[in-house]
Design a protein around this motif. Structure first.
Motif, short mmCIF file in Angstrom:
data_model
loop_
_atom_site.label_atom_id
_atom_site.label_comp_id
_atom_site.label_asym_id
_atom_site.label_seq_id
_atom_site.Cartn_x
_atom_site.Cartn_y
_atom_site.Cartn_z
N ALA A 5 4.70 -3.14 6.21
CA ALA A 5 4.59 -2.39 4.96
C ALA A 5 5.38 -1.09 5.03
CB ALA A 5 3.12 -2.10 4.67
N VAL A 58 7.92 -0.03 2.13
CA VAL A 58 7.70 1.08 1.20
C VAL A 58 7.71 2.45 1.86
CG1 VAL A 58 6.37 -0.34 -0.36
CG2 VAL A 58 5.19 0.97 1.39
N TRP A 99 4.17 5.71 2.90
CA TRP A 99 3.04 5.59 1.97
C TRP A 99 2.08 4.48 2.40
CZ3 TRP A 99 0.96 8.29 -1.76
CH2 TRP A 99 1.72 9.31 -2.33
N ALA A 100 2.64 3.51 3.09
CA ALA A 100 1.81 2.36 3.46
C ALA A 100 0.68 2.77 4.40
CB ALA A 100 2.66 1.31 4.13
N VAL A 144 -2.53 3.94 2.58
CA VAL A 144 -3.01 2.85 1.73
C VAL A 144 -3.72 1.80 2.57
CG1 VAL A 144 -2.28 0.93 0.29
CG2 VAL A 144 -1.29 3.18 -0.05
N PHE A 145 -3.14 1.50 3.72
CA PHE A 145 -3.75 0.41 4.46
C PHE A 145 -4.72 0.84 5.52
CE2 PHE A 145 -4.14 -3.64 6.56
CZ PHE A 145 -4.41 -4.37 5.43
N GLY A 160 9.00 -1.63 -4.43
CA GLY A 160 8.25 -0.88 -3.41
C GLY A 160 8.28 0.60 -3.66
N LEU A 211 -6.42 -1.58 -3.11
CA LEU A 211 -5.39 -1.17 -2.15
C LEU A 211 -4.90 -2.37 -1.36
CD1 LEU A 211 -6.76 2.20 -0.76
CD2 LEU A 211 -4.92 1.81 -2.37
N MET A 244 -1.10 -3.99 -1.37
CA MET A 244 -0.32 -4.23 -0.16
C MET A 244 0.14 -5.68 -0.13
SD MET A 244 -0.08 -1.60 1.71
CE MET A 244 1.56 -1.48 1.76
N LEU A 266 4.05 -6.89 -0.14
CA LEU A 266 4.62 -7.70 0.94
C LEU A 266 5.08 -9.05 0.42
CD1 LEU A 266 2.32 -6.87 3.95
CD2 LEU A 266 4.68 -6.25 3.61
#
Lengths: 420, 435
Positions: free
Chosen positions: A213, A217, A220-221, A224-225, B127, B183, B187, B191
């Motif tokens: 991720a 991106v 930022w990932a 978020v994750f 993205g 969220l 994601m 992806l």
């Protein structure tokens, strides 16, 4: 209760332990020096992942049975090791930098744990070695441009590397536990591998997803994750907490017979601790050990149904019929406690002839008889009690359990485990 | 909800018609059937798996990923097979399944529509953060709004819950879990569109599944723990038949008092345990004494009066019980200092013990014992008020009187029947019972 009894030969640290610590220290020193020499590539990314690892370590807790208790920290470290791109731009950090960042962040996150006097050395060694392993597998090849244009294959490659890393980590954890406790290596490794399937798979998947991720991106990932994983961590923590209180409650229930004057004080707890040791020596898995421990704690509970106590709570001397009746009554009480049904089965079959018993019942029966015989017999008691068990082996006590009990007791220098 | 009222059936039919209307544009060309098929299969199998672990939630990340990736009607279709195949459990089976499918289809359609109007599709494909986050947030909010509005609707129609109350609680409770699912869904979508493809998107689900699994384990273990606590009490019942049900009822009365005093939820729960466990020390009293009919000698009375100390000895190792342990030790203390074991006075007695003492006396008076018949609730309350100040804390007595006045006294277990699980306060349904 599960506190490992310290072996008598606790003089010099075992070879395996020294080996793991030394290699971790070498790797750490090498990566620090290398990074100092080259300087940090892409500082922003290094900082972001470092912060994540630190947060993960800060929220670490000493989990049940010492399993992975900082999934966020582990996932962040692994994803940094496998990071190839940031928002479409290739990154240039090598394996050495991964080691250095993970080490620095983990150390920083361990400060509160160190201040509270918790052991962190093994944990740090594992973290640095696994992150280093993943980085060494991935970064050099990536930086040469081997994986360009792999597409979906790239995701599978990350997964493969992570699976390999998880295997190594399980091996490492089992080796560390083995050298610390001298418990047999095989069952320890099996338990570690089983844990890898659970929370370990989540950590690996998160590591891979974060790396991918971030590649798509950018940074930022990360927030978020990490939120879902943080939630996993929270529910794990609550799970561990409820397990602890559950164990305490069962121990209290076990004390019911002591309070009621049916058995001597501390009997259930001693039988449970010793049964666990014997079970471990016989190679039972973690789940089987839990069943064994609960059954051992509650093995006398059937006596509550007797209007008058058995003298000194010594059930081993009773006629078999009476023993069987108490066992069945106990099983009926245990069935109501909400523990797994196997526990009740073990308690019910405590007085059966030993070829028909489950292993746990054999262990509890032998350990209970040993405890009752050795308790009042003075200094020579333990040896005499073991001898009596050996002689009674033909019918009542399983020979392999008695042998294992002898092994455990001689390892502990024939003294009680410190649990008392 | 055995027999569904006719107006509820009409309501379900209306929502189902809406859902069909949402699905209608599928007949047009350009539907990405491949992605729809994959996501729908994923959602259906996820539902089947999580249904095995009870307490696990709906597989929202897949639905939301669908909403972020597909046109609204296709995204709505993703939810349908999974919901129709779901093991609904309660009757009426098919009405429930159709309701679930229609509700999810409408909600997902709305979420996808909002996502599209906020330019989320391009943000996801490129993205672009935080742009994608904003549009995803809008979609999640819409999903939550529609789901809870429809759920609140059925509560109002079928069970006549006031609409406003039904809806507000539902919305606030569902928003946080749905955001986390959002969220994960985002994601997944990002992806999916990336060069790494759907394989990478599937990886997102793994940690979510593990999280649900752990959560289900947690609930299982918690339930087991509660029954272990009950088993402690049942161990007393083996010795003293007359106490059967007494412990549970004292727990219930203690909980009512604690509620009325406005204590925090955790303390209310701890006080319930305090009430349940207060007599656990009777295990230490010889069975012959407990079962003795007729008057006790002073010697025997002294032995029985040891039970609070025995009880404390038993439960002191259970750390989560907290102040309940003090309640077990001190529930026979009196305000004027004439109680036992320590003869504490007034505020020296822990609050929890003062609560349990009132609950204990109340239940002793309102149930039949070997030595006395049960008295009516009003008589028992008058009796308690008479002793308030000397034996009981007046604060607790008035709290109990108020609580009984307001909710009535419906003991879950009476002395005659075998122990059944206690009645719990009705819990309003959460859409899909998340998490």
């Amino acid at each position: 209760m599960s506190a490992p009894c310290t072996p008598c030969t606790a003089g010099k640290p075992p070879f395996l332990l020294t080996l793991v610590h030394t290699s971790a220290a070498l790797l750490a020193a090498g990566s620090l020096l290398g990074t100092l020499w080259h300087g940090l590539d892409e500082r922003g990314i290094a900082l972001a992942f470092g912060v994540l690892v630190t947060v993960g370590e800060l929220t670490r807790w000493t989990g049940a049975e010492g399993r992975e208790a900082a999934p966020l920290g582990a996932a962040a470290a692994l994803s940094y090791a496998l990071l190839g791109e940031d928002g479409g731009h290739p990154t240039h950090h090598g394996g050495l930098q991964v080691g250095a960042v993970v080490l620095a962040a983990s150390l920083l996150g361990s400060v509160p744990h160190l201040a509270r006097g918790r052991p962190v050395l093994d944990h740090l060694a594992r973290r640095v070695l696994t992150a280093g392993f993943a980085a060494v597998c991935f970064q050099p090849l990536y930086n040469q441009g081997t994986f360009q244009g792999w597409g979906p294959g790239y995701a599978l490659l990350l997964l493969a590397i992570l699976s390999l890393t998880a295997l190594c980590d399980a091996l490492l954890a089992a080796a560390l536990a083995h050298s610390r406790t001298r418990w047999p290596f095989g069952p320890l490794l099996r338990d570690e591998l089983r844990a890898t399937l659970g929370i370990g798979s989540a950590v690996c998947a998160t590591g891979a997803v974060m790396a991918l991720a971030v590649a798509v991106v950018g940074l930022w990932a990360l927030p978020v994750f990490s939120l879902p994983l943080l939630l996993t961590q929270m529910s794990l923590r609550r799970y561990a907490a409820v397990r602890t209180t559950y164990r305490q409650t069962i121990a209290s229930l076990a004390r019911a017979t002591e309070i009621a004057g049916y058995t001597p004080a501390g009997h259930a707890r001693r039988v449970a601790a010793l049964s666990r040791e014997v079970g471990r020596d016989l190679g039972l898995s973690e789940a089987e050990l839990t069943v064994l421990e609960y059954a051992a704690l509650m093995h006398d509970i059937g006596q509550l149904s007797l209007v008058d106590p058995v003298p000194a709570g010594a059930t081993a001397g009773l006629p078999v019929e009476e023993q069987r009746r108490i066992a069945l009554l106990g099983g009926a009480v245990v069935r109501q406690t909400g523990v797994p049904a196997q526990v009740a089965t073990v308690v019910e079959r405590l007085a059966d002839p030993c070829p028909e018993q489950p292993v746990a019942a054999r262990i509890v029966r032998a350990v209970n008889a040993y405890e009752e015989k050795a308790r009042d017999a003075g200094p020579g008691g333990p040896l005499k009690a073991l001898e009596e068990l050996r002689l009674g082996t033909a019918g009542d006590y399983a020979p392999e359990v008695v042998d294992s009990l002898a092994r455990v007791l001689s390892r502990d220098c024939l003294t009680w485990p410190v649990a008392g | 909800m055995e027999a569904l009222p006719a107006r509820a059936r009409v309501y379900v039919a209306c929502v189902a018609l809406c859902a069909l209307a949402c699905l209608l544009p599928l007949l047009a060309p350009h539907t990405p059937w491949w992605a729809v098929l994959m996501l729908a299969a994923l959602y259906a199998s996820g539902e089947q798996i999580t249904a095995r672990w009870r307490f696990a939630g709906t597989f929202y990340p897949v639905l939301l990923a669908g909403a972020f990736l597909l046109p609204p009607s296709a995204a709505a279709l993703v939810a349908v097979p999974g919901a129709l195949l779901s093991p609904a459990g309660q009757r009426p089976l098919w009405t429930r399944r159709i309701w679930r499918a229609a509700q999810l289809a409408v909600a997902v359609w709305a979420a996808a529509r909002v996502h599209r109007s906020l330019d989320g599709r391009d943000a996801v494909a490129a993205g672009e953060f935080p742009c994608a986050l904003l549009s995803a947030g809008g979609a999640v909010l819409t999903l939550c709004l529609v789901l809870t509005a429809l759920d609140g609707g059925i509560l109002t129609v079928a069970e006549r819950v006031p609409a406003r109350r039904a809806w507000r609680g539902l919305f606030l409770r569902s928003l946080a879990p749905l955001s986390v699912h959002g969220l994960a869904g985002l994601m997944m979508a990002v992806l999916w569109r990336s060069p790494y493809g759907s394989v990478a998107a599937l990886l997102v689900l793994l940690p979510m599944c593990v999280s649900w699994w752990v959560f289900a384990q947690y609930h299982r273990e918690r339930a087991a723990h509660q029954s272990t606590i009950r088993a402690l009490v049942q161990a007393v019942d083996i010795k003293d038949g007359y106490t059967r049900g007494h412990s549970e009822r004292v727990g219930q009365a203690s909980m009512m008092i604690a509620h009325e005093l406005g204590l925090a939820d955790e303390r209310v729960e701890v006080l319930r345990f305090a009430g349940i466990l207060h007599d656990v020390g009777k295990l230490g009293v010889p069975t012959r004494l407990l079962r003795k009919n007729g008057p006790l000698t002073p010697e025997e009375r002294r032995v029985i009066e040891l039970h609070p100390e025995y009880g404390h000895e038993m439960v002191r190792g259970i750390s989560f019980l907290g102040e309940a342990r003090a309640a077990v030790l001190h529930h026979h203390e009196r305000l004027d200092g004439s109680g036992y074991p320590y003869g504490l006075r007034g505020s020296q007695i822990p609050e929890s013990a003062r609560v349990v003492a009132v609950a204990d006396a109340f239940d002793a008076m309102t149930s039949t014992r070997s030595y006395s018949r049960a008295r009516p609730v009003s008589v028992a309350l008058r009796e308690l008020e008479k002793c308030a100040g000397s034996q009981f804390d007046p604060l607790m007595v008035t709290a109990l009187a108020r609580a009984v006045d307001q909710y009535g006294w419906h003991p879950a277990v009476t002395a005659d029947e075998v122990c059944t699980p206690p009645a719990r306060p009705p819990v309003a349904r959460v859409p899909g019972a998340h998490r």
